[in-house]
Design a protein around this motif. Structure first.
Motif, mmCIF file in Angstrom:
data_model
loop_
_atom_site.group_PDB
_atom_site.id
_atom_site.type_symbol
_atom_site.label_atom_id
_atom_site.label_comp_id
_atom_site.label_asym_id
_atom_site.label_seq_id
_atom_site.Cartn_x
_atom_site.Cartn_y
_atom_site.Cartn_z
ATOM 1 N N ILE A 11 0.870 -1.175 0.000
ATOM 2 C CA ILE A 11 0.000 0.000 0.000
ATOM 3 C C ILE A 11 0.906 1.223 0.000
ATOM 4 O O ILE A 11 1.750 1.350 0.875
ATOM 5 C CB ILE A 11 -0.917 0.011 1.246
ATOM 6 N N ASP A 13 2.508 4.848 0.588
ATOM 7 C CA ASP A 13 2.555 5.621 1.826
ATOM 8 C C ASP A 13 1.852 6.961 1.615
ATOM 9 O O ASP A 13 2.490 7.981 1.350
ATOM 10 C CB ASP A 13 4.005 5.815 2.251
ATOM 11 N N ARG A 57 -5.502 4.149 5.061
ATOM 12 C CA ARG A 57 -4.766 2.885 5.052
ATOM 13 C C ARG A 57 -5.531 1.796 5.812
ATOM 14 O O ARG A 57 -5.638 0.669 5.357
ATOM 15 C CB ARG A 57 -3.380 3.072 5.666
#
Length: 133
Positions: A11, A13, A57
């Motif tokens: 994923i 940042d 996230r």
């Protein structure tokens, strides 16, 4: 970039992700993400001034876990919902609802909100460092 356990993809940042980016990361269509949002209380994307969904996230990590339960492990929607609820009771830090973002006032731009969140994080880091000393 951060690698998740369980073979999840990396994923980037970033703080916020648009629904198209999340769709690519999770590997499902956008309409599936919108449906899962109605079925699972863990998924609550933030909506900016433009009313676009902005995922964090934690939302993506939860979506990846939901996809694993539904597609790989054969759970039904209600079965996955029960599994996640049971998982939260036994290990409250395993799956978390993304921290709710403050509702943007019409005059407050998204960058101002991000700046405030970063300052809050910095304050928390400084406080935890003082406790360690």
């Amino acid at each position: 970039m951060k690698q998740l356990s369980l073979g999840f993809p990396e994923i980037p940042d970033k703080i916020y992700f648009r629904i198209g980016e999340v769709s690519d990361l999770v590997g499902v269509d956008t309409h599936v993400l919108r449906y899962w949002e109605t079925e699972f209380t863990l998924i609550k994307p933030f909506r900016g001034k433009s009313k676009q969904r902005l995922y964090r996230r934690q939302d993506i990590e939860n979506l990846l876990r939901i996809k694993t339960l539904l597609h790989d492990e054969g759970y039904t929607i209600s079965g996955a919902r029960k599994f996640l609820k049971h998982s939260q009771k036994n290990n409250p830090h395993a799956l978390q609802r993304a921290p709710s973002a403050k509702v943007l006032v019409k005059d407050e731009p998204l960058l101002g909100l991000i700046k405030k969140e970063l300052r809050d994080i910095l304050t928390q880091l400084r406080e935890s460092k003082k406790k360690e000393l």
